[in-house]
Structures are given as C-alpha cells and as structure tokens.
Design an enzyme around this catalytic site. Structure first.
Site, PDB file in Angstrom:
ATOM      1  N   HIS A   1      10.566 -23.916   9.216  1.00 14.60           N
ATOM      2  CA  HIS A   1       9.566 -24.635   9.998  1.00 14.60           C
ATOM      3  C   HIS A   1       8.144 -24.498   9.484  1.00 14.60           C
ATOM      4  O   HIS A   1       7.351 -25.433   9.638  1.00 14.60           O
ATOM      5  CB  HIS A   1       9.609 -24.182  11.457  1.00 14.60           C
ATOM      6  CG  HIS A   1      10.860 -24.603  12.159  1.00 14.60           C
ATOM      7  ND1 HIS A   1      11.048 -24.369  13.498  1.00 14.60           N
ATOM      8  CD2 HIS A   1      11.980 -25.225  11.729  1.00 14.60           C
ATOM      9  CE1 HIS A   1      12.232 -24.842  13.857  1.00 14.60           C
ATOM     10  NE2 HIS A   1      12.826 -25.356  12.799  1.00 14.60           N
TER      11      HIS A   1
ATOM     12  N   HIS B   1       7.559 -30.945  10.645  1.00 18.33           N
ATOM     13  CA  HIS B   1       7.187 -29.654  10.077  1.00 18.33           C
ATOM     14  C   HIS B   1       6.180 -29.822   8.939  1.00 18.33           C
ATOM     15  O   HIS B   1       5.262 -29.009   8.795  1.00 18.33           O
ATOM     16  CB  HIS B   1       8.421 -28.875   9.646  1.00 18.33           C
ATOM     17  CG  HIS B   1       9.325 -28.538  10.779  1.00 18.33           C
ATOM     18  ND1 HIS B   1       8.891 -27.890  11.909  1.00 18.33           N
ATOM     19  CD2 HIS B   1      10.640 -28.801  10.983  1.00 18.33           C
ATOM     20  CE1 HIS B   1       9.905 -27.743  12.753  1.00 18.33           C
ATOM     21  NE2 HIS B   1      10.968 -28.303  12.209  1.00 18.33           N
TER      22      HIS B   1
ATOM     23  N   CYS C   1       3.222  -2.946   4.111  1.00 20.55           N
ATOM     24  CA  CYS C   1       2.423  -1.780   4.470  1.00 20.55           C
ATOM     25  C   CYS C   1       3.186  -1.046   5.572  1.00 20.55           C
ATOM     26  O   CYS C   1       4.336  -1.365   5.840  1.00 20.55           O
ATOM     27  CB  CYS C   1       0.996  -2.158   4.881  1.00 20.55           C
ATOM     28  SG  CYS C   1       0.804  -3.054   6.428  1.00 20.55           S
TER      29      CYS C   1
ATOM     30  N   ASP D   1       0.869  -1.175   0.000  1.00 17.50           N
ATOM     31  CA  ASP D   1       0.000   0.000   0.000  1.00 17.50           C
ATOM     32  C   ASP D   1       0.905   1.224   0.000  1.00 17.50           C
ATOM     33  O   ASP D   1       2.133   1.109  -0.149  1.00 17.50           O
ATOM     34  CB  ASP D   1      -0.978  -0.029   1.188  1.00 17.50           C
ATOM     35  CG  ASP D   1      -0.316   0.217   2.535  1.00 17.50           C
ATOM     36  OD1 ASP D   1       0.938   0.316   2.612  1.00 17.50           O
ATOM     37  OD2 ASP D   1      -1.054   0.325   3.530  1.00 17.50           O
ATOM     38  N   HIS D   2       0.315   2.397   0.175  1.00 14.89           N
ATOM     39  CA  HIS D   2       1.082   3.645   0.156  1.00 14.89           C
ATOM     40  C   HIS D   2       2.125   3.694   1.269  1.00 14.89           C
ATOM     41  O   HIS D   2       3.207   4.226   1.082  1.00 14.89           O
ATOM     42  CB  HIS D   2       0.135   4.854   0.258  1.00 14.89           C
ATOM     43  CG  HIS D   2      -0.747   4.803   1.462  1.00 14.89           C
ATOM     44  ND1 HIS D   2      -1.868   3.982   1.523  1.00 14.89           N
ATOM     45  CD2 HIS D   2      -0.667   5.432   2.662  1.00 14.89           C
ATOM     46  CE1 HIS D   2      -2.439   4.134   2.709  1.00 14.89           C
ATOM     47  NE2 HIS D   2      -1.739   5.004   3.411  1.00 14.89           N
TER      48      HIS D   2
ATOM     49  N   THR E   1       3.053  -0.999   8.891  1.00 11.78           N
ATOM     50  CA  THR E   1       3.525  -1.869   9.980  1.00 11.78           C
ATOM     51  C   THR E   1       3.738  -3.307   9.524  1.00 11.78           C
ATOM     52  O   THR E   1       4.399  -4.069  10.223  1.00 11.78           O
ATOM     53  CB  THR E   1       2.506  -1.908  11.134  1.00 11.78           C
ATOM     54  OG1 THR E   1       1.293  -2.489  10.653  1.00 11.78           O
ATOM     55  CG2 THR E   1       2.264  -0.517  11.695  1.00 11.78           C
ATOM     56  N   GLY E   2       3.153  -3.687   8.424  1.00 14.64           N
ATOM     57  CA  GLY E   2       3.179  -5.061   7.965  1.00 14.64           C
ATOM     58  C   GLY E   2       2.036  -5.888   8.532  1.00 14.64           C
ATOM     59  O   GLY E   2       1.763  -6.982   8.057  1.00 14.64           O
ATOM     60  N   ILE E   3       1.356  -5.378   9.523  1.00 18.80           N
ATOM     61  CA  ILE E   3       0.319  -6.147  10.206  1.00 18.80           C
ATOM     62  C   ILE E   3      -0.925  -6.308   9.334  1.00 18.80           C
ATOM     63  O   ILE E   3      -1.371  -7.428   9.073  1.00 18.80           O
ATOM     64  CB  ILE E   3      -0.042  -5.505  11.560  1.00 18.80           C
ATOM     65  CG1 ILE E   3       1.173  -5.514  12.487  1.00 18.80           C
ATOM     66  CG2 ILE E   3      -1.213  -6.234  12.205  1.00 18.80           C
ATOM     67  CD1 ILE E   3       1.018  -4.658  13.735  1.00 18.80           C
ATOM     68  N   GLY E   4      -1.488  -5.207   8.897  1.00 16.43           N
ATOM     69  CA  GLY E   4      -2.735  -5.278   8.130  1.00 16.43           C
ATOM     70  C   GLY E   4      -2.591  -6.072   6.856  1.00 16.43           C
ATOM     71  O   GLY E   4      -3.437  -6.919   6.533  1.00 16.43           O
TER      72      GLY E   4
END
Length: 142
Positions: free
Chosen positions: A97, A133, A64, A7-8, A66-69
C-alpha cells in the site's frame, strides 16, 4: 542492491540480517556502524536513506534499539518512505500500500527469527500498483 545500517543498539541484529542477505545472494552495501561502540543513529539512518533516495540502492534496512529514532532519521530524507515493522503483516502491507522503500527494525524489540521473516516479506512483496495507492504515495511526496 540493499542498503543496510544500524547504530550500536541495532548492531547485533544487523549482523544477522547481513548473514541472511549473504545466504540469499542478495547484494547489499553496509553503511555502518561496525561495532557496539556508542554512535548516533541519525548518521546511519540518513546514510541508508540517501542511498535509497538517490537510486544507489533499491531498498534499505535500518536498525536501532527500538527502530523509532532511526526510522525518524530515515524519513527526513526526501523520497524515502521508511516503515517501522515489528511483525510480518505490517511489512507486507507497507510494501503493498505505501511502497515503503526502507524497513526499520528494533534490535531490542524483536527476535532474530521474527526479524528475518519481516525482512524476507519486505524484500519480496511488490507494490500493488493500484491507482488509489499510487495516488496516495504521490500525495506523500508532495
């Protein structure tokens, strides 16, 4: 083939990752966005994830602020195992893993040099193929 999208808030870092991919002659497809104009991260996270899930691309990178969304959006696509990594060991371990197939980065959370180190490790670390794994990854898919 690597799918990449942001995203932006992740646009500037995406540009640097694309430069890295070009420098290393790693084929990629850019699923957007193409500027710092405000956009909705789920659009780009899901586009990258779908390209990985349907086999168009082997792995993906989503970015993005934070990388979270964008990682949450990518993980909504069946067959995708997206890991948000902010340091190299997590990138290595999620490949070994979890057989993660999409990497999420936070454009405002880490610097370019660290991000590129994480990308390099993620792209070059194979899945361990250990039975435990494989079993666990299969459980994620059920």
């Amino acid at each position: 083939m690597i799918a990449i999208g942001s995203d932006h808030g992740g646009y500037d870092l995406k540009v640097k990752v694309v430069e890295y991919l070009k420098e290393k002659n790693i084929p990629y497809t850019d699923y957007g966005c193409d500027s710092k104009a405000s956009v909705d991260y789920p659009v780009y996270g899901k586009a990258v994830a779908k390209a990985v899930a349907d086999g168009t691309c082997e792995k993906g990178i989503v970015i993005c602020t934070t990388g979270i969304g964008i990682s949450i959006a990518a993980n909504k696509v069946p067959g995708v195992r997206c890991a948000l990594c902010s340091e190299p060991l997590s990138a290595k371990m999620t490949r070994l893993h979890n057989n993660a197939n999409v990497l999420a980065l936070g454009g405002a959370m880490i610097g370019v040099n660290l991000a590129l180190e994480i990308v390099e490790i993620f792209l070059n670390t194979p899945f361990s193929e250990e039975e435990k794994h494989i079993r666990r990854v299969n459980m994620l898919e059920d």
